[in-house]
Design a protein around this motif. Structure first.
Motif, PDB file in Angstrom:
ATOM      1  N   UNK A  25      52.969  -4.166  60.958  1.00 10.38           N
ATOM      2  CA  UNK A  25      52.890  -5.396  61.946  1.00 10.38           C
ATOM      3  C   UNK A  25      54.025  -6.362  62.243  1.00 10.38           C
ATOM      4  N   UNK A  26      54.152  -7.087  63.179  1.00 11.88           N
ATOM      5  CA  UNK A  26      55.265  -8.228  63.353  1.00 11.88           C
ATOM      6  C   UNK A  26      55.444  -8.996  62.080  1.00 11.88           C
ATOM      7  N   UNK A  27      54.279  -9.530  61.465  1.00 13.70           N
ATOM      8  CA  UNK A  27      54.164 -10.621  60.685  1.00 13.70           C
ATOM      9  C   UNK A  27      53.914 -10.036  59.115  1.00 13.70           C
ATOM     10  N   UNK A  28      53.102  -9.059  59.031  1.00 17.94           N
ATOM     11  CA  UNK A  28      52.767  -8.423  57.822  1.00 17.94           C
ATOM     12  C   UNK A  28      52.453  -7.328  57.798  1.00 17.94           C
ATOM     13  N   UNK A  29      52.459  -6.330  56.741  1.00 14.96           N
ATOM     14  CA  UNK A  29      51.882  -4.867  56.888  1.00 14.96           C
ATOM     15  C   UNK A  29      50.527  -4.860  56.664  1.00 14.96           C
ATOM     16  N   UNK A  30      49.764  -3.913  57.058  1.00 20.25           N
ATOM     17  CA  UNK A  30      48.471  -3.791  56.651  1.00 20.25           C
ATOM     18  C   UNK A  30      47.935  -3.285  55.510  1.00 20.25           C
ATOM     19  N   UNK A  31      49.113  -2.782  54.670  1.00 23.10           N
ATOM     20  CA  UNK A  31      48.848  -2.260  53.280  1.00 23.10           C
ATOM     21  C   UNK A  31      48.626  -3.341  52.516  1.00 23.10           C
ATOM     22  N   UNK A  57      60.023  -4.585  45.131  1.00 27.93           N
ATOM     23  CA  UNK A  57      58.835  -4.016  45.764  1.00 27.93           C
ATOM     24  C   UNK A  57      58.946  -4.072  47.381  1.00 27.93           C
ATOM     25  N   UNK A  58      59.306  -5.103  48.053  1.00 32.22           N
ATOM     26  CA  UNK A  58      59.689  -5.170  49.329  1.00 32.22           C
ATOM     27  C   UNK A  58      60.834  -4.442  49.884  1.00 32.22           C
ATOM     28  N   UNK A  64      61.972 -11.876  51.937  1.00 31.06           N
ATOM     29  CA  UNK A  64      61.137 -13.058  52.207  1.00 31.06           C
ATOM     30  C   UNK A  64      60.298 -13.593  50.860  1.00 31.06           C
ATOM     31  N   UNK A  65      60.124 -12.602  49.922  1.00 27.93           N
ATOM     32  CA  UNK A  65      59.293 -13.103  48.686  1.00 27.93           C
ATOM     33  C   UNK A  65      60.180 -14.081  48.119  1.00 27.93           C
ATOM     34  N   UNK A 125      48.294  -5.988  49.352  1.00 27.52           N
ATOM     35  CA  UNK A 125      49.208  -6.680  48.470  1.00 27.52           C
ATOM     36  C   UNK A 125      50.599  -6.911  48.942  1.00 27.52           C
ATOM     37  N   UNK A 126      50.567  -6.905  50.622  1.00 30.18           N
ATOM     38  CA  UNK A 126      52.060  -6.815  50.995  1.00 30.18           C
ATOM     39  C   UNK A 126      52.442  -8.241  50.693  1.00 30.18           C
ATOM     40  N   UNK A 127      51.692  -9.196  51.087  1.00 32.78           N
ATOM     41  CA  UNK A 127      52.244 -10.702  50.787  1.00 32.78           C
ATOM     42  C   UNK A 127      52.429 -11.066  49.499  1.00 32.78           C
ATOM     43  N   UNK A 128      52.241 -10.423  48.460  1.00 33.09           N
ATOM     44  CA  UNK A 128      52.282 -10.608  47.078  1.00 33.09           C
ATOM     45  C   UNK A 128      53.411  -9.493  46.586  1.00 33.09           C
ATOM     46  N   UNK A 129      54.247  -8.925  47.261  1.00 30.87           N
ATOM     47  CA  UNK A 129      55.145  -8.142  46.904  1.00 30.87           C
ATOM     48  C   UNK A 129      56.460  -8.903  46.445  1.00 30.87           C
TER      49      UNK A 129
END
Length: 401
Positions: free
Chosen positions: A54-60, A70-71, A80-81, A62-66
């Motif tokens: 997605x433009x803002x985050x992935x559907x997979x 990992x990113x 971004x992390x 734990x993406x936001x906590x990578x």
């Protein structure tokens, strides 16, 4: 036309019928081969279909906590992390000791809301207060004050009729010590005001004229002069407060003076003691109270108070207090400077020489002149009066010399 359409339909149907049918056992093999992932080489970057992100985050999950590592496997160069941690105030490594730099490991301050700002990071909130409130409204306050004094001078002219150096009896209004304290504080304040205006507003009216390099040197010099002149102002302010506080306590005559607006709308001034209610108000609300906070906030900005000024939040609050009250003092003291120079006849000479004529004292401070005449207040409070201060036919008021 009908024959042509029939021929095309027959040709397409024959082509479909002649296509060989794939065996059922072989149909699943190519599909499985296509679906099987290609093993990635060790250390290689793992690819990902851009349409799956997605433009803002992935559907997979734990993406936001990578983490950054990992990113980087999914989106190389996307750190971004790390910036999320910076924004959240996570403390990083710093070689500076916490006792000297407690915020060295934090790049961005936590969220805060100062008066007049949005709820955002503290640094941005301080910037909004400074740029949206202090600078524009401070400039407007000074401009309106200058305009009001100009209009007042055009409409009213110089107040008073008696000259401070007129002949006759002479009264010592200010001793040499009082005048030295006053001029020391005045010189320090004017210097601080000019350098402060250069630093706060200089880029709007001087930078386009002088250019970036010359204005940079001027601002740098103004900053150093401002920092070194501050302690002189602090010391002289303390002396001013101690010296003049006893004559600036409110009394009943001050309320009468205020009720009649000091005689501003009449041709006669309201009787007052050594200082009238307007001068006392200037002493308290234009010099003493704001001056104390300006000095204290300035000492914090200069890191001269132990334990203060080490945190950015403390510096931001100190700066807002310092700038706001300094502009307030400048606006009020512009009126004081006006009345002490061209606004009132004889006022400047009184502070220059220390003496006023009895006629001047009776016109502007009648109750004070009465106390001097009755002997309650000595007409000469310092050493022997110069010979020019008395005349043979008019001895000094109160019988002192």
């Amino acid at each position: 036309m009908k024959h042509l359409l029939c021929a095309l339909l027959l040709a397409s149907g024959a082509a479909w019928a002649q296509a060989p049918a794939a065996p059922a056992s072989d149909a699943a093999a190519p599909a499985a081969a296509v679906a099987a992932p290609v093993p990635a080489a060790v250390g290689a970057v793992k690819s990902q279909n851009i349409f799956d992100v997605k433009p803002d985050a992935s559907e997979e999950p734990g993406y936001a906590q990578q983490t950054n590592g990992e990113r980087a496997k999914v989106q190389p160069g996307n750190n971004a992390p790390m910036w999320r941690q910076v924004r959240d105030g996570v403390t990083g490594y710093s070689s500076l000791p916490a006792s000297q730099a407690p915020e060295a490991g934090n790049l961005i301050q936590p969220f805060a809301q100062y008066p007049g700002s949005r709820y955002t990071t503290a640094g941005q909130a301080w910037r909004e207060v400074r740029n949206n409130w202090i600078i524009p409204y401070g400039a407007a306050l000074l401009g309106i004050t200058v305009l009001a004094l100009a209009i007042f001078f055009v409409t009213k002219g110089t107040l008073g009729h008696a000259d401070a150096e007129a002949g006759g009896r002479r009264i010592e209004r200010f001793t040499p010590f009082e005048r030295a304290a006053h001029w020391s504080n005045a010189i320090a304040f004017v210097t601080l005001a000019i350098t402060g205006i250069l630093m706060a507003f200089g880029k709007f009216f001087l930078l386009p004229v002088l250019g970036a390099q010359l204005f940079g040197w001027l601002a740098y010099a103004a900053k150093n002069v401002h920092n070194f002149m501050g302690p002189l102002f602090a010391v002289s302010l303390t002396v001013i407060i101690i010296t003049f506080i006893k004559d600036n306590i409110a009394n009943r005559a001050d309320f009468v003076w205020l009720s009649k607006a000091g005689g501003m709308f009449t041709n006669k001034e309201v009787p007052s003691h050594r200082f009238n209610a307007g001068e006392k108000g200037m002493f308290w609300w234009g010099i003493t109270i704001p001056g104390v906070f300006v000095v204290l906030s300035g000492l914090v900005l200069d890191k001269l108070i132990p334990g203060w000024g080490l945190l950015r939040g403390e510096m931001q609050i100190a700066h807002m207090v310092h700038a706001t009250l300094a502009l307030w003092m400048m606006a009020l003291l512009l009126g004081h400077i006006y009345m002490g120079t061209i606004g009132m006849r004889g006022a400047y000479k009184a502070m220059k020489t220390g003496y006023v004529s009895e006629a001047w004292a009776r016109e502007h401070h009648e109750l004070w002149a009465d106390d001097v005449r009755s002997g309650k207040i000595p007409a000469q409070r310092s050493g022997a009066a110069p010979a020019a201060q008395t005349t043979p036919s008019h001895p000094a008021v109160g019988g002192t010399s």
